[in-house]
Scaffold this motif. Structure first.
Motif, mmCIF file in Angstrom:
data_model
loop_
_atom_site.group_PDB
_atom_site.id
_atom_site.type_symbol
_atom_site.label_atom_id
_atom_site.label_comp_id
_atom_site.label_asym_id
_atom_site.label_seq_id
_atom_site.Cartn_x
_atom_site.Cartn_y
_atom_site.Cartn_z
ATOM 1 N N PHE A 71 0.476 -1.188 0.359
ATOM 2 C CA PHE A 71 0.245 0.169 0.181
ATOM 3 C C PHE A 71 0.984 1.533 -0.115
ATOM 4 O O PHE A 71 0.730 2.142 -0.994
ATOM 5 C CB PHE A 71 -0.715 0.166 1.052
ATOM 6 C CG PHE A 71 -1.812 1.331 1.196
ATOM 7 C CD1 PHE A 71 -2.945 1.224 0.784
ATOM 8 C CD2 PHE A 71 -0.994 2.322 2.514
ATOM 9 C CE1 PHE A 71 -3.666 2.745 1.275
ATOM 10 C CE2 PHE A 71 -2.154 3.319 2.362
ATOM 11 C CZ PHE A 71 -3.083 3.794 1.810
ATOM 12 N N TYR A 72 2.025 0.990 0.419
ATOM 13 C CA TYR A 72 2.602 2.451 0.575
ATOM 14 C C TYR A 72 4.706 2.263 -0.477
ATOM 15 O O TYR A 72 4.265 3.528 -0.289
ATOM 16 C CB TYR A 72 3.230 2.202 2.462
ATOM 17 C CG TYR A 72 2.423 2.478 3.075
ATOM 18 C CD1 TYR A 72 1.842 3.506 3.190
ATOM 19 C CD2 TYR A 72 2.236 1.750 4.846
ATOM 20 C CE1 TYR A 72 0.609 4.130 4.739
ATOM 21 C CE2 TYR A 72 1.165 1.895 5.366
ATOM 22 C CZ TYR A 72 1.280 2.369 5.549
ATOM 23 O OH TYR A 72 -0.165 2.411 6.487
ATOM 24 N N LYS A 73 4.020 1.522 -1.132
ATOM 25 C CA LYS A 73 5.188 1.602 -2.032
ATOM 26 C C LYS A 73 4.435 3.086 -2.895
ATOM 27 O O LYS A 73 3.285 3.380 -3.209
ATOM 28 C CB LYS A 73 5.309 0.742 -3.695
ATOM 29 C CG LYS A 73 5.724 0.759 -3.657
ATOM 30 C CD LYS A 73 5.870 -0.385 -4.952
ATOM 31 C CE LYS A 73 6.840 -0.304 -6.614
ATOM 32 N NZ LYS A 73 6.820 -1.614 -6.805
ATOM 33 N N GLY A 74 5.789 3.437 -3.287
ATOM 34 C CA GLY A 74 5.765 5.148 -3.935
ATOM 35 C C GLY A 74 4.899 6.488 -3.373
ATOM 36 O O GLY A 74 5.087 7.258 -3.419
ATOM 37 N N LYS A 75 4.259 5.762 -1.931
ATOM 38 C CA LYS A 75 3.781 7.247 -0.946
ATOM 39 C C LYS A 75 5.071 7.973 -0.199
ATOM 40 O O LYS A 75 4.300 9.083 0.820
ATOM 41 C CB LYS A 75 2.989 6.670 -0.236
ATOM 42 C CG LYS A 75 1.693 6.419 -0.915
ATOM 43 C CD LYS A 75 0.537 5.229 -0.361
ATOM 44 C CE LYS A 75 -1.104 5.105 -0.727
ATOM 45 N NZ LYS A 75 -0.496 4.141 -2.148
ATOM 46 N N LYS A 122 11.606 6.274 -0.384
ATOM 47 C CA LYS A 122 11.806 5.393 1.417
ATOM 48 C C LYS A 122 10.942 4.231 0.646
ATOM 49 O O LYS A 122 10.027 3.549 0.644
ATOM 50 C CB LYS A 122 11.394 6.333 2.118
ATOM 51 C CG LYS A 122 12.289 7.281 1.964
ATOM 52 C CD LYS A 122 13.595 6.746 2.135
ATOM 53 C CE LYS A 122 14.185 7.788 2.402
ATOM 54 N NZ LYS A 122 15.875 8.077 2.344
ATOM 55 N N ASP A 123 11.496 3.129 1.958
ATOM 56 C CA ASP A 123 10.706 1.601 1.970
ATOM 57 C C ASP A 123 10.363 1.787 3.050
ATOM 58 O O ASP A 123 10.733 0.846 4.149
ATOM 59 C CB ASP A 123 11.823 0.655 1.333
ATOM 60 C CG ASP A 123 10.530 -0.690 1.758
ATOM 61 O OD1 ASP A 123 9.723 -1.176 2.034
ATOM 62 O OD2 ASP A 123 11.104 -1.779 0.718
ATOM 63 N N VAL A 124 9.600 1.889 3.022
ATOM 64 C CA VAL A 124 9.026 1.951 5.702
ATOM 65 C C VAL A 124 8.785 0.602 5.398
ATOM 66 O O VAL A 124 8.919 0.143 6.941
ATOM 67 C CB VAL A 124 7.517 2.973 4.846
ATOM 68 C CG1 VAL A 124 7.650 3.905 4.868
ATOM 69 C CG2 VAL A 124 6.485 1.885 4.386
ATOM 70 N N GLU A 125 8.171 -0.233 4.651
ATOM 71 C CA GLU A 125 8.431 -2.165 5.228
ATOM 72 C C GLU A 125 9.621 -2.207 5.792
ATOM 73 O O GLU A 125 10.119 -3.122 7.060
ATOM 74 C CB GLU A 125 7.280 -3.062 4.255
ATOM 75 C CG GLU A 125 6.368 -1.841 4.427
ATOM 76 C CD GLU A 125 5.578 -3.781 3.861
ATOM 77 O OE1 GLU A 125 6.065 -4.977 4.515
ATOM 78 O OE2 GLU A 125 4.665 -3.431 2.714
ATOM 79 N N ALA A 126 10.715 -1.661 5.060
ATOM 80 C CA ALA A 126 12.336 -2.186 5.031
ATOM 81 C C ALA A 126 12.791 -1.847 6.805
ATOM 82 O O ALA A 126 13.540 -1.634 7.242
ATOM 83 C CB ALA A 126 12.978 -1.971 4.064
ATOM 84 N N THR A 143 -1.208 -3.581 3.801
ATOM 85 C CA THR A 143 -1.671 -2.475 4.880
ATOM 86 C C THR A 143 -2.799 -1.450 3.715
ATOM 87 O O THR A 143 -3.144 -1.179 3.193
ATOM 88 C CB THR A 143 -0.469 -1.615 4.612
ATOM 89 O OG1 THR A 143 0.591 -2.217 3.145
ATOM 90 C CG2 THR A 143 0.833 -2.393 5.432
ATOM 91 N N GLY A 144 -2.414 -0.216 5.017
ATOM 92 C CA GLY A 144 -3.862 0.347 4.717
ATOM 93 C C GLY A 144 -4.247 1.293 5.382
ATOM 94 O O GLY A 144 -5.698 1.959 5.367
ATOM 95 N N ARG A 145 -4.426 0.533 6.940
ATOM 96 C CA ARG A 145 -4.983 0.846 7.651
ATOM 97 C C ARG A 145 -5.209 2.077 8.080
ATOM 98 O O ARG A 145 -3.906 3.115 7.854
ATOM 99 C CB ARG A 145 -4.904 -0.336 8.981
ATOM 100 C CG ARG A 145 -5.072 -1.286 8.365
ATOM 101 C CD ARG A 145 -4.107 -2.301 9.646
ATOM 102 N NE ARG A 145 -4.275 -3.761 9.183
ATOM 103 C CZ ARG A 145 -3.172 -4.594 8.313
ATOM 104 N NH1 ARG A 145 -2.050 -3.468 7.982
ATOM 105 N NH2 ARG A 145 -3.559 -5.487 8.175
#
Length: 331
Positions: free
Chosen positions: A31-35, A39-43, A144-146
């Protein structure tokens, strides 16, 4: 009926019950890819967990329990993280929860590079996944996206099943959350790591169901060991490993199921899984490593879908212990 036949039946039940297809709002993998720019927030969350777990391998149990207790109360909305005089944190069933500082650290690391975008509810789910993977469990993708919720009330924790709940009542409790009995058995498999306080099972050692005797289903060797750990009139609430195999007590594997089949379950609900036809078939299936490695992650993903807030239903907290607008918070 032979064990191979039972295992075959178990696998059939698992495949029928685990892929029923449940709607989960706008959640999606990545969900956060490109947002957050590049940056890779999961990483980033994974890096925090990798550092923390080197110092304390027991955080996997803490985070598994934290996610479960969050999702079982008003859904996976990070309500368990909110501070307050009557918040969920203050409920008796939550007083031994740990891992709040780890979620705060992961949130701070993400906020430093991508402020106001990633929810605390998603960080709980990502951090738990990463701790499982770092504890020799299978790494799984999480949606993700909660959004984060505004309400945290101690009285709402009545939805969390207690250690002495019956199998039937436990099935009903999970069903209320949209989780089947197969999910229930695999989520209880999280007890392959972590500890229980003596107060949660001491009745099984001395006065099971007010009989004045121990639980007859408990392995005699385990009974002796636990009585040593938990004296009847002790003033200190000691702890015991939930997985009684000392070689695997901090590893996310299927050892738990072997232990309860040997009558070495510490909690009443764990042991009673082998006495109910619905759940024992799943337990037998879970003794297959491949089965556990597929179904446990699937159950964790299903847990993460419970009553999620998406879109405009919640907010993205700046700090996990407090909502952005205190006047909107009910505690």
């Amino acid at each position: 009926m032979s064990k191979p036949v039972l295992v075959g039946l178990a696998l059939g039940l698992i495949f029928m019950s685990s892929f029923t297809g449940q709607c989960y709002g706008q959640l999606e993998v990545g969900f956060y890819k490109g947002k957050c720019g590049g940056k890779d927030v999961e990483a980033i969350v994974g890096s925090v967990i990798a550092t923390k777990i080197k110092d304390d391998p027991t955080i996997v149990a803490a985070l598994l329990r934290l996610q479960f207790h969050d999702c079982f109360v008003r859904g996976c909305d990070a309500s368990i993280l909110l501070d307050g005089s009557n918040s969920e944190k203050t409920a008796p069933i939550n007083l031994h929860l740990r891992g709040f500082d780890i979620i705060d650290a992961a949130k701070a690391a993400v906020e430093a590079v991508c402020p106001g975008v990633v929810s605390c509810a998603d960080i709980i789910v990502m951090a738990t996944r990463d701790s499982v993977a770092k504890s020799k469990g299978v790494r799984y993708d999480v949606q993700t996206g909660r959004r984060d919720g505004f309400i945290s009330l101690a009285q709402n924790t009545v939805d969390i099943p207690t250690p002495n709940i019956s199998v039937s009542d436990s099935i009903k409790a999970f069903d209320k959350k949209g989780l089947g009995f197969v999910d229930m058995v695999y989520l209880l498999g999280a007890h392959t790591v972590g500890v229980a306080h003596c107060s949660t099972f001491i009745d099984r050692l001395y006065n099971f169901k007010n009989t004045g005797k121990p639980d007859p289903s408990m392995n005699d060797e385990l009974l002796t060991k636990l009585r040593s750990t938990c004296p009847q009139n002790a003033t200190v609430d000691n702890i015991a490993n939930l997985d009684q195999n000392p070689r695997t007590s901090i590893i996310v594997d299927n050892s738990y199921y072997y232990q309860i089949l040997k009558h070495r379950g510490v909690l009443q609900i764990d042991q009673e899984l082998v006495y109910d036809l619905r759940t024992v078939l799943v337990v037998l299936g879970a003794t297959l490593e491949l089965d556990f490695n597929i179904r446990f992650p699937h159950a964790m993903v299903n847990l993460g879908k419970v009553q999620v807030l998406t879109g405009t239903e919640g907010e993205i907290r700046k700090s996990c212990p407090a909502v952005n607008n205190p006047t909107a918070m009910a505690i």
